[in-house]
Design a protein around this motif. Structure first.
Motif, PDB file in Angstrom:
ATOM      1  N   LYS A   2      46.189  33.246  25.118  1.00  0.00           N
ATOM      2  CA  LYS A   2      46.526  34.819  25.022  1.00  0.00           C
ATOM      3  C   LYS A   2      46.131  35.246  26.487  1.00  0.00           C
ATOM      4  O   LYS A   2      45.281  34.588  27.464  1.00  0.00           O
ATOM      5  N   ASN A   3      46.809  36.215  26.939  1.00  0.00           N
ATOM      6  CA  ASN A   3      46.798  36.769  28.325  1.00  0.00           C
ATOM      7  C   ASN A   3      46.240  38.196  28.266  1.00  0.00           C
ATOM      8  O   ASN A   3      46.869  38.910  27.797  1.00  0.00           O
ATOM      9  N   ILE A  19      35.212  39.595  32.793  1.00  0.00           N
ATOM     10  CA  ILE A  19      34.265  38.388  32.327  1.00  0.00           C
ATOM     11  C   ILE A  19      34.202  38.151  31.042  1.00  0.00           C
ATOM     12  O   ILE A  19      34.068  37.041  30.337  1.00  0.00           O
ATOM     13  N   ALA A  20      34.286  39.421  30.410  1.00  0.00           N
ATOM     14  CA  ALA A  20      34.141  39.035  28.858  1.00  0.00           C
ATOM     15  C   ALA A  20      35.485  38.456  28.153  1.00  0.00           C
ATOM     16  O   ALA A  20      35.266  37.576  27.277  1.00  0.00           O
ATOM     17  N   GLY A  25      38.035  33.388  26.304  1.00  0.00           N
ATOM     18  CA  GLY A  25      39.174  32.422  26.247  1.00  0.00           C
ATOM     19  C   GLY A  25      40.540  32.845  26.668  1.00  0.00           C
ATOM     20  O   GLY A  25      41.409  32.137  26.546  1.00  0.00           O
ATOM     21  N   LEU A  26      40.495  34.073  27.251  1.00  0.00           N
ATOM     22  CA  LEU A  26      42.083  34.510  27.652  1.00  0.00           C
ATOM     23  C   LEU A  26      42.088  34.303  29.102  1.00  0.00           C
ATOM     24  O   LEU A  26      41.306  34.331  29.658  1.00  0.00           O
ATOM     25  N   ALA A  50      36.886  26.176  32.147  1.00  0.00           N
ATOM     26  CA  ALA A  50      38.037  25.497  32.937  1.00  0.00           C
ATOM     27  C   ALA A  50      39.399  25.609  32.383  1.00  0.00           C
ATOM     28  O   ALA A  50      40.401  25.264  33.010  1.00  0.00           O
ATOM     29  N   GLY A  51      39.602  25.923  31.183  1.00  0.00           N
ATOM     30  CA  GLY A  51      40.720  26.172  30.649  1.00  0.00           C
ATOM     31  C   GLY A  51      41.350  27.539  30.780  1.00  0.00           C
ATOM     32  O   GLY A  51      42.522  27.714  30.446  1.00  0.00           O
TER      33      GLY A  51
END
Length: 234
Positions: A2-3, A19-20, A25-26, A50-51
């Motif tokens: 997701k973005n 940062i949060a 993982g967005l 890294a992802g």
């Protein structure tokens, strides 16, 4: 993956929120008027995971053309934008009668216009997809006006009103809208004041609240959340 797109994203609350979401993982889209600050923060975010992809673009979010160029570029880079955090804002301490000639327009263009324009830009796409979440960073000045910051209070009242309209328009389409209403928060607005951080809300607190709301089930929406200093407003 997701973005998320965040305005006013290299300092204060915006920085902590970016940062949060990177930790969540967005992929993160950020903008700033200061290119070096932006690039430094981009590198910092990329080290978190890294992802996670980070799209950074120099843009003044208080200028409609630059704001929409950033929105279009982020969309072109990532595709569907799942979360929009309208964090950009400015605080000008002045009573309305003492405002300079451009005080009203500066605060309208910074505190209200970006949320309106990004809603118009992303709202129909989210409605058609039946998913997405808008977070608008309002202020307790929208609930209790501050006479020493009259026009600021007016623009934050307007932002809270806009957020309530957005929520009513979006709820039938499955799109969430949340007004985040912070009290005295340790940001650059307080840089010239002598304050005890233990008597204030921290930017990380705002970010933590937003992530908690973002993680809720599809059927749950937090309409408005007020976060104030435990000892009371400064």
């Amino acid at each position: 993956m997701k973005n998320v797109l965040i305005t006013g994203s290299t300092k204060g609350m915006g920085r902590s929120i970016a940062i949060a979401f990177a930790n969540e993982g967005l992929n993160v889209a950020i903008c700033s008027r200061n290119e070096q600050e932006l690039l430094n923060f981009k590198e910092e975010l990329e080290l978190i995971d890294a992802g996670v992809k980070v799209f950074a673009m120099k843009a003044d979010g208080s200028k409609k053309a630059e704001l929409l160029k950033f929105a279009a570029a982020a969309e072109a880079e990532f595709g569907f934008i799942d979360v929009v955090v309208n964090n950009l804002g400015t605080f000008i301490p002045s009573s309305i009668l003492d405002d300079t000639e451009d005080t009203f327009q500066i605060q309208m263009n910074t505190n209200l216009m970006p949320s309106y324009e990004l809603y118009r830009y992303f709202g129909k796409t989210m409605a058609n997809a039946r998913k997405g979440h808008f977070f608008n960073i309002c202020s307790v000045a929208a609930l209790n006006p501050v006479p020493q910051a009259g026009t600021y209070s007016v623009t934050k009242y307007a932002l809270l009103g806009l957020t309530r309209v957005m929520r009513l328009e979006m709820q039938e389409h499955g799109v969430k809208v949340t007004a985040v209403i912070p009290g005295s928060t340790l940001t650059d607005s307080w840089k010239d004041a002598v304050v005890d951080k233990n008597t204030m809300v921290l930017p990380e607190d705002i970010a933590s609240a937003i992530i908690s709301i973002y993680r809720m089930s599809t059927g749950a929406n937090v309409d408005e959340i007020i976060i104030k200093p435990a000892p009371g407003q400064l």
